[in-house]
Design an enzyme around this catalytic site. Structure first.
Site, PDB file in Angstrom:
ATOM      1  CG  MET A  95      -1.932   1.446   1.140  1.00 23.18           C
ATOM      2  SD  MET A  95      -3.247   1.076   2.460  1.00 23.18           S
ATOM      3  CE  MET A  95      -2.624   1.277   3.919  1.00 23.18           C
ATOM      4  CB  SER A  96       1.465   3.887  -2.478  1.00 24.46           C
ATOM      5  OG  SER A  96       1.586   3.030  -3.595  1.00 24.46           O
ATOM      6  CB  ALA A  97       4.030   6.552   1.255  1.00 24.50           C
TER       7      ALA A  97
END
Length: 420
Positions: A95-97
């Site tokens: 899950m991207s920043a």
């Protein structure tokens, strides 16, 4: 929509500056409070600049898409949340920043009622997009990995975003059934732009993609420009690489333990033995007299302007041993020949505004490589030392021959860059 109950009250120590204080654990463990703090911080750091994107981040419970992660990790602005690893323990899906997701959504400029395709599923970003398009908009998210698609579906349903469509497919082919899309957002580092992405956009559509060129990745917002694309903006980005047919084909040469060079430019040959021998030759250090500033802009310029570009990586042990400069710890643009290598360094210099850029070169061609590199450092500082100095185009179809300067060959076309 419900949230997990807070933990029992416990005073926890935390460091503020150089002193210790205590805060109540219920506040720390309250996802609503953490989410509100995250939105404020995203605004403070200019990742969120519009009211619709701020409202989307405030509405979507991020922790519902990271059920196995600690809350402080789920709501950290700059850290990714691991979702799936390969057999070597490397992340193949995260899950991207939140900071990066906010930047890309601002680049996308999504409006209510739009039809949006997300390539690379996780669930959370698709939920943010659904908030932006509203009840009249349509969001489709696609991934090549069934585990990721199934996980995204469960999380979306759990968080109340059942209207988002999830599709199992290779993102290289897009999702033709729903085309054309007003926006296509890619959430994995792409080495190329396949015809399906351009053809899947409306005439005034926008593609936001973390595009990797010569080992350097930028999130680029491309608008349709006839049959091709032209950049509206670009921002620093770091993503796990695309899988499937769109995966990058890189050449990597390990020179010795802790030192490697890599490139995705088929015209650049890496002779590991000769380059390793070059590192054992005397270090030639030269200084440009030019300012070292805006490192992400300078790195992009060097990556695209060096005549034979690669990326030099060195481990902490190698750097501490003095063989390679610290600039190579996270990768640094390098100029290579058959038997020589040059790369960028910096030093403090108040006369150039704080830091001065320079070059380290090794090998028989060290002097000529250093001269080319120094000229580029000076040219950038004099003519292009600002944000957004590049205009990036993607021109689909067969590459012209010979390939013009400032262009990079891809499988489906060429990337052409002009500087202003």
């Amino acid at each position: 929509m419900t949230t997990k109950p807070a933990a029992a009250s416990t005073n926890l120590p935390t460091e503020v500056g150089n002193r210790m204080t205590t805060i109540d654990e219920p506040y720390v463990r309250d996802p609503d409070a953490l989410r509100a703090d995250m939105v404020r911080a995203l605004r403070d750091q200019d990742a969120v600049t519009s009211k619709p994107v701020a409202a989307a981040f405030a509405a979507v419970p991020r922790h519902r898409f990271a059920p196995d992660a600690p809350l402080d990790l789920a709501y950290d602005l700059h850290r990714t949340v691991p979702v799936k690893k390969d057999e070597h323990g490397l992340d193949i899906s995260v899950m991207s920043a939140a900071h990066l997701q906010a930047v890309m959504l601002e680049q996308a400029n999504i409006e209510p009622g739009m039809k949006v395709l997300e390539i690379g599923s996780g669930g959370y970003n698709a939920a943010l997009i659904q908030e932006l398009v509203g009840s009249d908009g349509v969001v489709t998210t696609v991934d090549i990995d069934r585990d990721i698609v199934d996980r995204a579906r469960l999380c979306l349903d759990d968080a109340g975003y059942g209207q988002v469509k999830t599709v199992l497919a290779d993102g290289e082919t897009g999702v033709p059934d729903g085309a054309p899309y007003d926006r296509i957002i890619v959430t994995a580092a792409a080495w190329d732009i396949p015809p399906s992405w351009i053809g899947g956009l409306t005439g005034n559509g926008r593609l936001v993609v973390p595009l990797t060129v010569r080992g350097t990745t930028r999130s680029i917002a491309f608008d349709r420009d006839g049959e091709g694309l032209v950049s509206h903006s670009y921002r620093l980005a770091r993503f796990v690489p695309m899988q499937g047919e769109g995966a990058a084909k890189e050449s990597k040469a390990v020179l010795r333990d802790g030192v490697a060079v890599q490139t995705d430019d088929v015209r650049v040959r890496l002779n590991a033995e000769a380059l390793n021998h070059a590192l054992d030759t005397p270090r030639m250090e030269s200084w440009s007299g030019a300012a070292y500033d805006l490192p992400d802009e300078l790195e992009l310029y060097l990556t695209l302007q060096l005549s034979s570009a690669a990326r030099l990586h060195a481990s902490k042990d190698v750097v501490e041993g003095g063989l390679v400069d610290a600039s190579a710890l996270l990768g640094v643009p390098a100029l290579v020949s058959e038997d020589s290598i040059a790369y960028r360094i910096r030093r403090e210099n108040e006369d150039t505004g704080g830091f001065e850029s320079g070059v380290v070169a090794h090998g028989p061609q060290a002097e000529s490589l250093a001269d080319e590199y120094l000229n580029l450092l000076r040219r950038w500082a004099q003519d292009h030392r600002r944000r957004g100095a590049a205009t990036i185009r993607f021109l689909p179809g067969p590459a012209p021959s010979p390939l013009p300067q400032d262009t990079v060959l891809k499988r489906h076309g060429v990337v052409a860059v002009s500087w202003h």
